[in-house]
Design an enzyme around this catalytic site. Structure first.
Site, short mmCIF file in Angstrom:
data_model
loop_
_atom_site.label_atom_id
_atom_site.label_comp_id
_atom_site.label_asym_id
_atom_site.label_seq_id
_atom_site.Cartn_x
_atom_site.Cartn_y
_atom_site.Cartn_z
N SER A 162 -70.04 -50.34 -96.63
CA SER A 162 -71.11 -50.62 -97.58
C SER A 162 -70.88 -51.94 -98.32
CB SER A 162 -71.26 -49.43 -98.55
OG SER A 162 -72.47 -49.54 -99.23
N ASP A 187 -71.77 -49.76 -91.93
CA ASP A 187 -73.06 -49.73 -92.62
C ASP A 187 -73.06 -50.69 -93.83
OD1 ASP A 187 -75.60 -48.71 -92.13
OD2 ASP A 187 -75.45 -47.19 -93.67
N ASP A 203 -71.33 -61.86 -91.54
CA ASP A 203 -71.95 -62.51 -90.38
C ASP A 203 -70.84 -62.86 -89.39
OD1 ASP A 203 -71.68 -65.80 -90.32
OD2 ASP A 203 -71.31 -64.95 -92.30
N ASP A 206 -67.33 -64.82 -89.90
CA ASP A 206 -66.28 -64.38 -90.83
C ASP A 206 -64.97 -63.99 -90.16
OD1 ASP A 206 -67.96 -64.78 -93.03
OD2 ASP A 206 -68.86 -62.81 -92.81
N HIS A 262 -75.39 -42.72 -94.61
CA HIS A 262 -74.59 -43.92 -94.92
C HIS A 262 -73.11 -43.65 -94.64
CE1 HIS A 262 -74.03 -47.77 -96.81
NE2 HIS A 262 -73.55 -47.33 -97.95
#
Ligand SMILES: *[C@@H]1O[C@H](CO)[C@@H](O)[C@H](O)[C@H]1NC(C)=O
Ligand SMILES: *[C@@H]1O[C@H](CO)[C@@H](O)[C@H](O)[C@H]1NC(C)=O
Length: 328
Positions: A162, A187, A203, A206, A262
């Site tokens: 998250s 997620d 993205d 990284d 999630h």
């Protein structure tokens, strides 16, 4: 970077988290410090080491603390995972416990749990989202320090659930000693992260390899692909199997109901740590095509721990509605 200045507590409910830490000192707001998890100093982000030699009792590590590092069980010949927890969490909660236990059971990995519980406390989601930048920068400095002491970035893997996925992304993007081999986004958080710069969100730049598991796409999690490889179990959306309202409603806590889908992202990943050759996923253009069997002959690979680092693309798979989730 000056790290012991008190930084702003951004208790704003209208502004996206676009302010960088350097400008944050100009944002000092008249806020109630008892209520708002603003950044106090570098001690706000802790690093807890678990290894096979200390599977249940962690050892604290800190930037520039050689004494603690050399007294610890860290072994730079083993791979290292660094886990970033989510909003409302701390290392001994949900995603942290499951991921740590899986890796410690494997017994071949240094497991470092980032503790940013105070900065990710509820109900201040906006502040917590802003703080991912700070947490990521602190983690990057910590990783640079470990590299100077022998950590091999080619065997270093960041995992974030998250909001933690964005902290991991910032860490990956701002390390100065090289590039980590892998970041896994479980997620990655969607709210407020649609419009921020790539530097502040996950993205493919990284890490050498970025893999993502989407389980609550469009609600708490990002829908669009943000890695080299993006897995969409059960289509990637809520409700995941077993998370249908009528199934989770009885006897369960409110949080479980809201976050069930999630949370599947880290539950799937943790299972894959101990069963790497499960969760077979197929490359496919859409979930619809997948469900209609149009990708039956497509390329397959495993989701999670054993994901193929050379691959790119979008993969789909189905799971069971309870643990063990993988369909053999
Ligand atoms: C770092 O790890 C990679 C991959 O395991 C290995 O090929 C390389 O030799 C290691 N580097 C050092 C300096 O040990
Ligand atoms: C990925 O590619 C490298 C070099 O191209 C190769 O050595 C390695 O075996 C490949 N890994 C997998 C899992 O296919």
């Amino acid at each position: 970077m000056q790290i012991n200045l008190p930084l702003a507590c951004f208790l704003s409910i209208i502004r996206p988290p676009s302010i960088e830490i350097e400008s944050a000192i100009f944002q000092l707001a008249p806020v109630d410090k008892m209520k708002c998890p603003f950044v106090r100093d570098k001690n706000d982000v802790g690093f807890r080491l678990y290894t096979r030699h200390n599977p249940t009792v962690y050892q604290n590590l800190a930037i520039d603390d050689d004494e603690a590092l050399f007294a610890s069980h860290i072994n730079f010949h083993d791979p290292t995972v660094i886990v970033f927890h989510a909003f409302l969490e701390e290392p001994n909660f949900g995603s942290g416990i499951m991921l740590r236990e899986a890796y410690v059971l494997r017994g071949d990995t240094n497991v470092i749990m980032v503790d940013a519980g105070r900065l990710e406390a509820g109900p201040w989601y906006f502040t917590a989202a802003d703080n991912t930048w700070y947490i990521g920068r602190m983690a990057a400095m910590f990783i640079d320090y470990l590299v100077a002491r022998g950590l091999n970035l080619s065997r270093t893997h960041l995992i974030g659930h998250s909001l933690g996925a964005h902290s991991a992304a910032v860490a990956g993007a701002t390390i100065t000693s090289g590039r980590v081999s892998r970041i896994t986004g479980l997620d990655p958080a969607l709210p407020l992260f649609n419009k921020v710069s790539l530097l502040q969100q996950l993205d493919p730049s990284d890490a050498e390899f970025v893999d993502v598991i989407h389980t609550d796409a469009g609600i708490f999690g990002m829908k669009r692909p943000v890695g080299h490889v993006d897995f969409y179990p059960n289509g990637g959306q809520s409700p995941q199997p077993g998370c249908e309202l009528e199934v989770v409603i009885p006897q369960q806590l409110l949080l479980n109901k809201i976050f069930c889908s999630h949370w599947r992202s880290y539950q799937f990943y943790s299972e894959s740590v101990l069963r790497p050759a499960s969760f077979t996923a197929s490359e496919c253009r859409t979930w619809r095509d997948y469900k209609h069997g149009r990708c039956a002959a497509a390329r397959t690979q495993y989701m999670g721990y054993a994901a193929d680092r050379n691959s790119t693309g979008i993969y789909y798979l189905m799971t069971h509605d309870k643990s063990p989730y993988s369909i053999e």
